[in-house]
Design a protein around this motif. Sequence first.
Motif, mmCIF file in Angstrom:
data_model
loop_
_atom_site.group_PDB
_atom_site.id
_atom_site.type_symbol
_atom_site.label_atom_id
_atom_site.label_comp_id
_atom_site.label_asym_id
_atom_site.label_seq_id
_atom_site.Cartn_x
_atom_site.Cartn_y
_atom_site.Cartn_z
ATOM 1 N N VAL A 136 15.501 19.233 -3.333
ATOM 2 C CA VAL A 136 14.189 19.519 -2.739
ATOM 3 C C VAL A 136 13.471 18.243 -2.298
ATOM 4 O O VAL A 136 12.772 18.241 -1.282
ATOM 5 C CB VAL A 136 13.316 20.322 -3.736
ATOM 6 N N THR A 137 13.643 17.156 -3.043
ATOM 7 C CA THR A 137 12.880 15.934 -2.763
ATOM 8 C C THR A 137 13.702 14.833 -2.093
ATOM 9 O O THR A 137 13.194 13.733 -1.889
ATOM 10 C CB THR A 137 12.280 15.373 -4.063
ATOM 11 N N TYR A 138 14.933 15.108 -1.731
ATOM 12 C CA TYR A 138 15.812 14.075 -1.163
ATOM 13 C C TYR A 138 15.197 13.445 0.085
ATOM 14 O O TYR A 138 14.718 14.133 0.976
ATOM 15 C CB TYR A 138 17.179 14.674 -0.812
ATOM 16 N N THR A 139 15.198 12.119 0.119
ATOM 17 C CA THR A 139 14.744 11.398 1.311
ATOM 18 C C THR A 139 15.837 10.499 1.864
ATOM 19 O O THR A 139 16.049 10.455 3.064
ATOM 20 C CB THR A 139 13.490 10.548 1.003
ATOM 21 N N GLU A 140 16.510 9.770 0.992
ATOM 22 C CA GLU A 140 17.621 8.913 1.399
ATOM 23 C C GLU A 140 18.463 8.579 0.174
ATOM 24 O O GLU A 140 18.062 8.836 -0.953
ATOM 25 C CB GLU A 140 17.130 7.655 2.101
ATOM 26 N N LEU B 279 19.245 5.928 -1.558
ATOM 27 C CA LEU B 279 18.712 5.106 -2.646
ATOM 28 C C LEU B 279 17.726 5.860 -3.530
ATOM 29 O O LEU B 279 17.565 5.528 -4.701
ATOM 30 C CB LEU B 279 18.065 3.834 -2.092
ATOM 31 N N SER B 280 17.086 6.877 -2.982
ATOM 32 C CA SER B 280 16.168 7.669 -3.804
ATOM 33 C C SER B 280 16.926 8.436 -4.889
ATOM 34 O O SER B 280 16.341 8.840 -5.885
ATOM 35 C CB SER B 280 15.361 8.640 -2.935
ATOM 36 N N LEU B 281 18.225 8.627 -4.694
ATOM 37 C CA LEU B 281 19.032 9.362 -5.675
ATOM 38 C C LEU B 281 19.281 8.577 -6.961
ATOM 39 O O LEU B 281 19.728 9.148 -7.951
ATOM 40 C CB LEU B 281 20.360 9.785 -5.062
ATOM 41 N N PHE B 282 18.983 7.287 -6.959
ATOM 42 C CA PHE B 282 19.196 6.518 -8.186
ATOM 43 C C PHE B 282 18.293 7.004 -9.310
ATOM 44 O O PHE B 282 18.654 6.907 -10.481
ATOM 45 C CB PHE B 282 19.051 5.010 -7.929
ATOM 46 N N SER B 283 17.128 7.545 -8.974
ATOM 47 C CA SER B 283 16.289 8.137 -10.023
ATOM 48 C C SER B 283 16.963 9.379 -10.598
ATOM 49 O O SER B 283 16.843 9.661 -11.795
ATOM 50 C CB SER B 283 14.899 8.483 -9.480
ATOM 51 N N VAL B 284 17.682 10.107 -9.754
ATOM 52 C CA VAL B 284 18.415 11.301 -10.207
ATOM 53 C C VAL B 284 19.560 10.884 -11.129
ATOM 54 O O VAL B 284 19.731 11.448 -12.220
ATOM 55 C CB VAL B 284 18.960 12.101 -9.001
ATOM 56 N N PHE B 285 20.333 9.892 -10.697
ATOM 57 C CA PHE B 285 21.455 9.428 -11.514
ATOM 58 C C PHE B 285 20.965 8.908 -12.865
ATOM 59 O O PHE B 285 21.545 9.218 -13.908
ATOM 60 C CB PHE B 285 22.241 8.327 -10.790
#
Length: 178
Positions: free
Chosen positions: A104-108, A110-116
């Motif tokens: 839902v909040t994906y932007t790019e 590098l933002s996925l590092f908070s998810v990981f």
Amino acid sequence: MDLSFKYILSQLFSIISYILIGTTYYVKERSTLLIISFFQTIFLGIGYYFLGQYQGMLMLTVGVITSIIIFIEEKKCGKKEHIEKRDIIILISILLYAVFLAIVTYTEILSLFSVFATIVWVISVWVKDIKVYKFIGIITCVLWLVFNIYAQSISGIVVECILLVTSISGYCLELKNK
């Protein structure tokens, strides 16, 4: 980088949060770790809110929910040494919630590092072994460091580097004491 009032507030909340994280690597009781983690997550979420990093902020809700569930489970059922079927179902539900928030909040990328970082942390506290928590904390620090670089959080970068050293130190002390 704009040194606005919101940015300064974000840095203040981040510093408070990271001080609390650092203390978790030295506590011996899991319940104390969960209580500190709960408050740490709230402060960091507020910091990310002021930075406009909503994915990082929402990923922290996963941490809050995880801490609450584990704390309630341990108070209700006592401390269990082994992971049971119920634990796995709850863990999968939390991880699915994290994936949903990521989509839902994906932007790019590098933002996925908070998810990981969030997923790795959730697994570390779910394992029920303080030594595993401290080891995986090192990996979590690296992932949050990358996210803080992406978020341009100066305090997050500096303190995450300090926290990385702290987590390595806490893990080494754990190994020495065992």
